[in-house]
Design a protein around this motif. Structure first.
Motif, PDB file in Angstrom:
ATOM      1  N   LYS A  45      -3.582  44.288  28.157  1.00 35.90           N
ATOM      2  CA  LYS A  45      -4.192  43.283  29.034  1.00 35.90           C
ATOM      3  C   LYS A  45      -5.697  43.416  29.123  1.00 35.90           C
ATOM      4  CE  LYS A  45      -3.446  46.018  33.167  1.00 35.90           C
ATOM      5  NZ  LYS A  45      -2.209  46.678  33.497  1.00 35.90           N
ATOM      6  N   LEU A  46      -6.231  44.565  28.706  1.00 33.20           N
ATOM      7  CA  LEU A  46      -7.678  44.733  28.714  1.00 33.20           C
ATOM      8  C   LEU A  46      -8.278  44.357  27.381  1.00 33.20           C
ATOM      9  CD1 LEU A  46      -7.862  48.131  30.556  1.00 33.20           C
ATOM     10  CD2 LEU A  46      -8.213  45.862  31.473  1.00 33.20           C
ATOM     11  N   GLN A  48      -7.570  45.874  24.589  1.00 31.88           N
ATOM     12  CA  GLN A  48      -7.788  47.050  23.749  1.00 31.88           C
ATOM     13  C   GLN A  48      -6.598  47.274  22.831  1.00 31.88           C
ATOM     14  OE1 GLN A  48      -8.792  49.694  26.910  1.00 31.88           O
ATOM     15  NE2 GLN A  48     -10.938  49.698  26.337  1.00 31.88           N
ATOM     16  N   ARG A 250      -8.816  30.308  22.814  1.00 35.78           N
ATOM     17  CA  ARG A 250      -7.689  30.332  23.757  1.00 35.78           C
ATOM     18  C   ARG A 250      -6.928  31.641  23.675  1.00 35.78           C
ATOM     19  NH1 ARG A 250      -6.806  26.225  27.029  1.00 35.78           N
ATOM     20  NH2 ARG A 250      -5.682  27.687  28.305  1.00 35.78           N
ATOM     21  N   PHE A 253      -9.593  34.695  24.856  1.00 38.16           N
ATOM     22  CA  PHE A 253     -10.166  34.814  26.191  1.00 38.16           C
ATOM     23  C   PHE A 253      -9.302  34.212  27.290  1.00 38.16           C
ATOM     24  CE2 PHE A 253     -13.740  34.901  23.235  1.00 38.16           C
ATOM     25  CZ  PHE A 253     -14.133  36.203  23.486  1.00 38.16           C
ATOM     26  N   PHE A 254      -8.247  33.561  26.905  1.00 39.57           N
ATOM     27  CA  PHE A 254      -7.375  32.979  27.910  1.00 39.57           C
ATOM     28  C   PHE A 254      -6.058  33.741  27.948  1.00 39.57           C
ATOM     29  CE2 PHE A 254      -4.813  29.613  29.859  1.00 39.57           C
ATOM     30  CZ  PHE A 254      -5.649  29.274  30.893  1.00 39.57           C
ATOM     31  N   ASN A 255      -5.470  33.913  26.754  1.00 37.80           N
ATOM     32  CA  ASN A 255      -4.199  34.627  26.690  1.00 37.80           C
ATOM     33  C   ASN A 255      -4.396  36.127  26.526  1.00 37.80           C
ATOM     34  OD1 ASN A 255      -3.189  32.051  26.721  1.00 37.80           O
ATOM     35  ND2 ASN A 255      -2.892  31.946  24.513  1.00 37.80           N
ATOM     36  N   PHE A 256      -5.622  36.528  26.311  1.00 45.22           N
ATOM     37  CA  PHE A 256      -5.936  37.938  26.064  1.00 45.22           C
ATOM     38  C   PHE A 256      -5.080  38.545  24.963  1.00 45.22           C
ATOM     39  CE2 PHE A 256      -9.092  40.411  28.414  1.00 45.22           C
ATOM     40  CZ  PHE A 256      -9.788  39.341  28.920  1.00 45.22           C
TER      41      PHE A 256
ATOM     42  N   ASP B 107     -10.583  31.344  35.715  1.00 39.73           N
ATOM     43  CA  ASP B 107     -10.258  31.997  34.447  1.00 39.73           C
ATOM     44  C   ASP B 107     -11.377  32.929  34.015  1.00 39.73           C
ATOM     45  OD1 ASP B 107      -7.777  30.877  33.926  1.00 39.73           O
ATOM     46  OD2 ASP B 107      -8.674  29.049  33.134  1.00 39.73           O
ATOM     47  N   ASP B 108     -12.609  32.433  34.139  1.00 38.70           N
ATOM     48  CA  ASP B 108     -13.758  33.228  33.707  1.00 38.70           C
ATOM     49  C   ASP B 108     -13.889  34.480  34.559  1.00 38.70           C
ATOM     50  OD1 ASP B 108     -14.411  31.224  31.903  1.00 38.70           O
ATOM     51  OD2 ASP B 108     -15.500  30.113  33.444  1.00 38.70           O
ATOM     52  N   ASN B 111     -11.341  37.087  33.715  1.00 35.72           N
ATOM     53  CA  ASN B 111     -11.643  37.684  32.420  1.00 35.72           C
ATOM     54  C   ASN B 111     -12.820  38.644  32.506  1.00 35.72           C
ATOM     55  OD1 ASN B 111      -9.560  36.449  31.156  1.00 35.72           O
ATOM     56  ND2 ASN B 111     -10.756  34.708  30.432  1.00 35.72           N
ATOM     57  N   LYS B 114     -11.590  41.851  33.888  1.00 36.53           N
ATOM     58  CA  LYS B 114     -10.920  42.679  32.885  1.00 36.53           C
ATOM     59  C   LYS B 114     -11.948  43.479  32.088  1.00 36.53           C
ATOM     60  CE  LYS B 114      -7.046  39.516  32.314  1.00 36.53           C
ATOM     61  NZ  LYS B 114      -6.457  38.465  31.481  1.00 36.53           N
ATOM     62  N   VAL B 118     -12.915  47.798  32.297  1.00 37.86           N
ATOM     63  CA  VAL B 118     -12.925  48.710  31.156  1.00 37.86           C
ATOM     64  C   VAL B 118     -14.180  49.563  31.219  1.00 37.86           C
ATOM     65  CG1 VAL B 118     -12.921  48.863  28.655  1.00 37.86           C
ATOM     66  CG2 VAL B 118     -11.651  47.056  29.776  1.00 37.86           C
ATOM     67  N   PHE B 135      -0.627  39.723  37.790  1.00 38.46           N
ATOM     68  CA  PHE B 135      -1.518  40.514  36.945  1.00 38.46           C
ATOM     69  C   PHE B 135      -2.301  41.519  37.781  1.00 38.46           C
ATOM     70  CE2 PHE B 135      -5.679  41.420  35.305  1.00 38.46           C
ATOM     71  CZ  PHE B 135      -5.390  41.861  34.033  1.00 38.46           C
ATOM     72  N   SER B 139      -2.166  45.555  37.562  1.00 38.07           N
ATOM     73  CA  SER B 139      -3.348  46.186  36.976  1.00 38.07           C
ATOM     74  C   SER B 139      -3.607  47.573  37.545  1.00 38.07           C
ATOM     75  CB  SER B 139      -4.573  45.303  37.223  1.00 38.07           C
ATOM     76  OG  SER B 139      -4.930  45.362  38.592  1.00 38.07           O
ATOM     77  N   PRO B 429      -1.139  31.965  33.438  1.00 41.25           N
ATOM     78  CA  PRO B 429      -2.099  30.992  32.890  1.00 41.25           C
ATOM     79  C   PRO B 429      -1.638  30.434  31.548  1.00 41.25           C
ATOM     80  CG  PRO B 429      -3.249  32.913  33.731  1.00 41.25           C
ATOM     81  CD  PRO B 429      -1.783  33.232  33.790  1.00 41.25           C
TER      82      PRO B 429
END
Lengths: 289, 472
Positions: A45-46, A48, A250, A253-256, B107-108, B111, B114, B118, B135, B139, B429
């Motif tokens: 999810k990060l 990585q 998508r 950056f959206f679904n990772f 969304d931004d 992200n 995230k 890190v 999520f 996390s 999402p």
């Protein structure tokens, strides 16, 4: 002793490379290597790398209906954008090649799309294309939902992009036209050539080096179109405008899912590279300097 | 030579320090980690924190603390939030400074969170949309809001129960609801009158029955302008009283698969939607929550569905050209029994191993959900007040008088039972996107509703499986 001197001189030369190479390494080679690396993994999810899947991401891509659809859409899009934007650029450049009053206004207008950010243009077009309040349906007297109808959405986005890209083409072609010697036109007139003959026999061959360059640049530009799609259609309706760059965005950056996105990037890179190589091959045959 | 040795020793020790620092950050619990990260910052603060560890958090000295708050409010809502933050900075008695930063859309922002987690440089408080809830819980980056509330003795009964229900998991309120909305039905009263319709439909079926009248007698261009929006799909499931995903809608544990295919909820929705579309009652007006609003405000559609938070916007756009009525969000079939779940966003406290900042964060959250702040916020934006006492504030009452349509939303929420709190899904999402694409493909005649539901389920289940595999 002499060899040592020579060695030193050579080393010095390489030293001059260092700044340039550092920048390339940092912003080009490293991200590129990392993309290839990520394309072999599934990410958490990060974002990585977590699970090595080898060519799994690629295998997934090439069995995915959606990916092939995305490729097909991209090719259609690129074809429309490149042909229309080059045609627009060429026509506008020819129009202002003659001197007449008010020419500056026109030449500015034709180059203007270059100065408009794609997102800003997209926002304006979104309003213009709206079926309820948009001007286009009003003028045409139609009731078409341009951006939400599968038949028109891709064409609309492509034409907007073509118009945006036409500004830079206009500049290239204007520069190209200025390089053609006026004298040969005069001589052609003396020989009794008409306008069309002058255009096909003199102007086009004279433009061929710049023509080749613009084709390459236009194809790459078209492949990379993003802002318009993001704002106007978000890949829809259905997946009819899901261009590959948008699909990468998508996924990443959206679904990772950076793994899948990286794999798509590598495929896109390979395609553009092959296309460019083919064109350089063709250039040797068709372009006269 | 000697200098070199010293230098290299120093370098090595610095590197080692950096490494342990990183190690400390990565650990979420443990006293050693705590101590190390704090030593890395400034001495005075450490002494302060250590000196107060034994005392209750209510007695921490918070003066001079700066906390970072990430939000996604822009436009009118952004201005209202800025006003609230400025007021807190100017007036709070603890000496806390809130550094509010706009981080782009929901969304931004998530992200960015995230990426920044890190690197170990996240905010202290962040606004996250409702579908990011699972999520955020998974996390491991957050301090459950319940802990902060309990530490300060805040009475959680003050939060509107139906709103709290969404963010309550395992009996704990994980985040503080802040801007909350539900979807409602907006209708053009003039068209309804012209068509001689006195009862506002309560279901999609019902809309289909009066659609011809609305167009022929009411003068509407189309009966229903409904954007293809995943949120509506989720609401239609709630309105049937069914679940979206397994494990109690992802609430007792992380969901492992969707339920809407096996319990028939999705097929019913897509079939009815397609039916309305085929008959020309509900054309495709685009994807997204706001997509349906233009046709309504322009006086073309008789009915639209939208968030309560759109009320102000709609009234502005309509600008008195017709009378806007509001009603409960429709169910799919007339005999469905269920409720609506809430949308919007909530505030999450991020675990930064700093007790002082956590306490300061709570003080700020407490201020944001105070009666006065919430009444102001609701009046300015059109979101619900999230705390009970805000409904009694004069500001809010006079707002209801001015916009009586807002009462519908409040009644609808009060009529809903907590059991329809809605689903939690880590890949929400993406799932929402999938649902929208498949619905649109169905409307465009590329597939049958059955195929659409199958595709939705397959795609989302694959994403869930992937996510669960990679993020254990």
């Amino acid at each position: 002793m002499k060899t040592v001197m020579k060695m030193k001189q050579r080393l010095g030369a390489y030293l001059f490379f260092v700044p340039c190479l550092t920048i390339f390494a940092l912003f080009l080679f490293y991200p590129f290597a990392k993309t290839i690396y990520l394309s072999l993994y599934k990410t958490d999810k990060l974002g990585q790398a977590k699970l090595f899947v080898g060519l799994g991401n690629y295998a997934e891509l090439f069995t995915s209906e959606s990916f092939f659809h995305s490729l097909l859409v991209t090719f259609i899009f690129v074809a429309i954008v490149v042909s229309v934007s080059m045609l627009l650029g060429l026509i506008t450049a020819l129009l202002v090649n003659k001197n007449f009053p008010g020419i500056r206004v026109f030449s500015t207008a034709y180059a203007l799309p270059m100065a408009i950010a794609s997102s800003a243009a997209a926002l304006i077009f979104e309003i213009m294309l709206d079926p309820t309040i948009g001007i286009i349906d009003k003028v045409l007297g139609t009731d078409i939902n341009w951006l939400h109808d599968e038949r028109y959405a891709l064409v609309c986005v492509a034409l907007l992009t073509a118009w945006l890209n036409s500004g830079i083409n206009y500049l290239y072609f204007s520069a190209g036209l200025a390089n053609i010697d006026e004298a040969i036109y005069e001589r052609a007139s003396v020989d009794g050539a008409n306008e069309w003959q002058k255009f096909t026999r003199l102007t086009l061959p004279g433009l061929s080096p710049i023509l080749f360059y613009t084709v390459v640049v236009n194809i790459i530009l078209a492949f990379q179109s993003f802002g318009q799609v993001k704002i106007l259609t978000e890949g829809g309706p259905g997946e009819s405008t899901n261009l590959i760059v948008y699909s990468i965005y998508r996924d990443a950056f959206f679904n990772f899912r950076f793994g899948g996105a990286a794999a798509q990037s590598v495929v896109l890179f390979t395609m553009i590279m092959i296309l460019t190589l083919i064109m350089f091959k063709l250039e040797k045959r068709g372009v006269k300097y | 030579m000697k200098k070199r040795v010293i230098a290299s020793v120093l370098t090595v020790s610095m590197l080692a320090a950096a490494l342990t620092g990183c190690g400390g950050n990565a650990q979420t619990t443990g006293e050693t980690a705590d101590a190390q990260t704090q030593t890395g910052e400034n001495g005075a603060e450490v002494a302060q924190a250590e000196g107060n560890t034994t005392a209750s958090s209510g007695e921490l000295d918070l003066s001079g603390t700066t906390i970072t708050f990430w939000h996604s409010m822009s436009g009118v809502n952004g201005e209202a939030l800025t006003t609230l933050v400025d007021k807190f900075n100017a007036e709070n008695e603890y000496g806390i400074t809130v550094d509010a930063e706009f981080e782009g859309e929901y969304d931004d922002a998530i992200n960015k969170l995230k990426s920044s987690m890190v690197g170990g440089s996240g905010p202290d408080l962040i606004q996250v949309y409702e579908i990011g809830t699972r999520f955020m819980i998974d996390s491991g980056w957050v301090i459950p809001m319940q802990e902060l509330m309990d530490a300060d003795g805040y009475d959680s009964a003050n939060i509107v129960p139906n709103i709290a229900a969404y963010y309550t998991i395992d009996g704990q309120l994980y985040s503080m609801p802040f801007n909350t909305s539900t979807p409602i039905l907006y209708y053009n009263k003039n068209m309804f009158e012209a068509a001689g319709i006195t009862e506002v439909p309560t279901s999609l079926e019902g809309i289909g029955e009066i659609a011809d009248d609305l167009v022929e007698k009411g003068g509407a261009g189309e009966a229903l302008s409904m954007g293809i929006y995943g949120w509506f799909f989720e609401q239609f499931i709630c309105k049937q009283g069914l679940t979206y995903a397994d494990n109690d809608n992802g609430r007792s544990a992380a969901a492992t698969a969707v339920d809407f295919d096996s319990n028939g909820a999705a097929l019913k929705i897509v079939s009815e939607w397609k039916d309305l579309y085929d008959k020309g009652y509900a054309p495709n007006v685009g994807v997204g929550g706001d997509a349906g609003l233009t046709d309504f405000s322009a006086g073309k559609a008789a009915i639209t569905l939208g968030s309560t938070a759109s009320l102000k916007q709609i009234l502005n756009d309509v600008n008195g050209s017709f009378e806007v009525g509001t009603a409960y969000f429709p169910s799919v079939a007339a005999d469905d029994e269920g409720g609506v779940s809430i949308g919007g966003a909530s505030l999450w406290a991020i675990e930064n191993q700093d007790e002082v900042k956590a306490a300061a964060t709570w003080k700020f959250v407490e201020y944001l959900v105070s009666a006065e702040s919430q009444a102001y916020w609701a009046t300015e934006t059109g979101y619900f007040p999230v705390t009970n006492d805000a409904y009694n504030e004069e500001v809010f009452k006079s707002n209801i008088e001015q916009y009586p349509q807002f009462q519908t939303a409040i009644d609808q929420l009060n009529d809903t039972k907590g059991e329809y709190a809605g689903a939690l899904l880590s890949v929400f999402p993406e799932a929402r996107q999938t649902v929208q694409t498949e619905i649109e493909n169905t409307l465009n005649g590329r597939q049958t509703p059955e195929e659409a539901v199958q595709k939705m389920a397959d795609t989302i289940n694959a994403s869930i499986a992937d996510y669960n595999l990679l993020n254990e």
